[in-house]
Enzyme design. Structure first.
Site, PDB file in Angstrom:
ATOM      1  N   HIS A  31     -31.206 -48.126  24.394  1.00 42.39           N
ATOM      2  CA  HIS A  31     -30.625 -48.521  23.097  1.00 42.39           C
ATOM      3  C   HIS A  31     -31.302 -49.767  22.533  1.00 42.39           C
ATOM      4  O   HIS A  31     -31.226 -50.015  21.335  1.00 42.39           O
ATOM      5  CB  HIS A  31     -29.096 -48.647  23.175  1.00 42.39           C
ATOM      6  N   GLN A  41     -23.281 -59.401  24.739  1.00 42.41           N
ATOM      7  CA  GLN A  41     -24.315 -59.062  23.767  1.00 42.41           C
ATOM      8  C   GLN A  41     -25.584 -59.870  24.018  1.00 42.41           C
ATOM      9  O   GLN A  41     -25.524 -61.068  24.252  1.00 42.41           O
ATOM     10  CB  GLN A  41     -23.827 -59.378  22.358  1.00 42.41           C
ATOM     11  N   GLY A  42     -26.700 -59.202  23.923  1.00 42.44           N
ATOM     12  CA  GLY A  42     -27.985 -59.860  24.140  1.00 42.44           C
ATOM     13  C   GLY A  42     -28.471 -59.734  25.569  1.00 42.44           C
ATOM     14  O   GLY A  42     -29.632 -60.015  25.861  1.00 42.44           O
ATOM     15  N   ASP A  43     -27.562 -59.351  26.475  1.00 41.31           N
ATOM     16  CA  ASP A  43     -27.950 -59.142  27.876  1.00 41.31           C
ATOM     17  C   ASP A  43     -28.429 -57.715  28.116  1.00 41.31           C
ATOM     18  O   ASP A  43     -28.967 -57.412  29.198  1.00 41.31           O
ATOM     19  CB  ASP A  43     -26.762 -59.398  28.813  1.00 41.31           C
ATOM     20  N   SER A  44     -28.230 -56.839  27.161  1.00 39.76           N
ATOM     21  CA  SER A  44     -28.567 -55.423  27.323  1.00 39.76           C
ATOM     22  C   SER A  44     -29.976 -55.227  27.871  1.00 39.76           C
ATOM     23  O   SER A  44     -30.904 -55.928  27.460  1.00 39.76           O
ATOM     24  CB  SER A  44     -28.472 -54.705  25.975  1.00 39.76           C
ATOM     25  N   ASP A  80     -28.985 -44.477  29.555  1.00 40.53           N
ATOM     26  CA  ASP A  80     -29.508 -45.575  28.723  1.00 40.53           C
ATOM     27  C   ASP A  80     -30.640 -46.325  29.445  1.00 40.53           C
ATOM     28  O   ASP A  80     -30.439 -47.416  29.983  1.00 40.53           O
ATOM     29  CB  ASP A  80     -28.335 -46.509  28.394  1.00 40.53           C
TER      30      ASP A  80
END
Ligand code: 4AZ
Length: 272
Positions: free
Chosen positions: A82, A229-232, A135
């Site tokens: 993603h 968020q941002g760690d994905s 993912d």
């Protein structure tokens, strides 16, 4: 309450005003400190963690960081599929003129380590953007990183995947669930949780649902420690081996909503 990942990432990139998303209405249970509830760490402790970067698209303040990744061979980095979606990149990955991986750098303000150009991308063909299943994407680097940066991927039957195992998640993401992005690498200690914990939290019906065959459930049973968020795309590590990639979840650090990770050992093809 389950944010579609595109929106999550959009929020992470600051394209939506911080606080405009559902996170603002449901603050994490313990918003005290990647990674939420984590602690600062140095890249020398976790040399396999990298930042995905494009200053053109995401600005230079945080060195263009927009996702995490993990080095599994000198020229191969795993990340979340993603992270390479149209909603995030605004186009196809190869249209980003300055897509790099930042390795060996603790602080996004620093100059240490190296920035290596991404020369190829492979998105898991089984990735389903509606359900988030599978993912995973593989980046090929234009230049080899040191062998010492490489982490071993766990096997599908590895005991490190069993519920109760202590694990750690790493990233430069939101530290509060309110859009407070880290400048320096952080890690949080979590546990692998039984599939039921995520099945309960994320039932099918509205968007993404938890699937134990391609996803892994991890978090802090008491809440507070989680990816955000941002760690994905960043790594979940147990017993010195890679078991997961930060994928999705509802909010950050809420005990009833654990983090959902890509189950790397089963999703990753044996040859990359
Ligand atoms: C995200 O938006 C995200 N708490 C990543 C991980 C989690 C939630 C959201 C898990 O990228």
């Amino acid at each position: 309450m389950r944010r579609p990942i595109a929106r999550a990432l959009t929020g992470a990139l600051g394209l939506i005003a911080a606080g405009a998303g559902p996170l603002a209405t449901a603050p994490p249970a313990a918003a005290d400190s990647v990674v939420v509830g984590g602690q600062p760490t140095r890249i020398t402790e976790a040399p396999w963690v990298v930042a995905l970067s494009s200053r053109d698209r995401f600005g230079g303040t945080r060195a263009g960081q927009f996702c995490g990744g993990v080095v599994v061979a000198p020229t191969k980095v795993l990340t979340a599929a993603h992270c390479l979606g149209r909603e995030v990149l605004g186009g196809e990955p190869w249209q980003l003129s300055d897509f790099t991986v930042i390795a060996g750098r603790t602080s996004l303000r620093g100059r240490g380590g190296q920035e290596v150009r991404v020369s190829g991308t492979w998105v898991n063909p089984a990735y389903d953007r509606r359900t988030n299943s599978g993912d995973l994407a593989v980046l090929t680097l234009a230049k080899a990183l040191p062998e010492s940066y490489v982490i071993e991927v766990a096997r599908p039957d590895d005991a490190a995947l069993s519920p109760g195992t202590a694990a750690a998640v790493y990233g430069w993401g939101d530290t509060t669930g309110k859009g407070t992005y880290a400048m320096s690498l952080r890690s949080a200690r979590v546990r692998v949780l039984p599939d039921e914990a995520c099945e309960r939290a994320y039932q099918s019906g509205s968007g993404a649902a938890y699937r134990g065959d391609t996803m892994l459930c991890a978090g802090d049973p008491e809440g507070g420690r989680d990816a955000c968020q941002g760690d994905s795309g960043g790594p979940l590590v147990a017993g010195g081996r890679l078991i997961g990639l930060v994928s999705w979840g509802s909010g950050c650090g809420q005990p009833e909503n654990p983090g959902v990770y890509t189950r790397v050992p089963t999703v990753l093809p044996s040859r990359i």
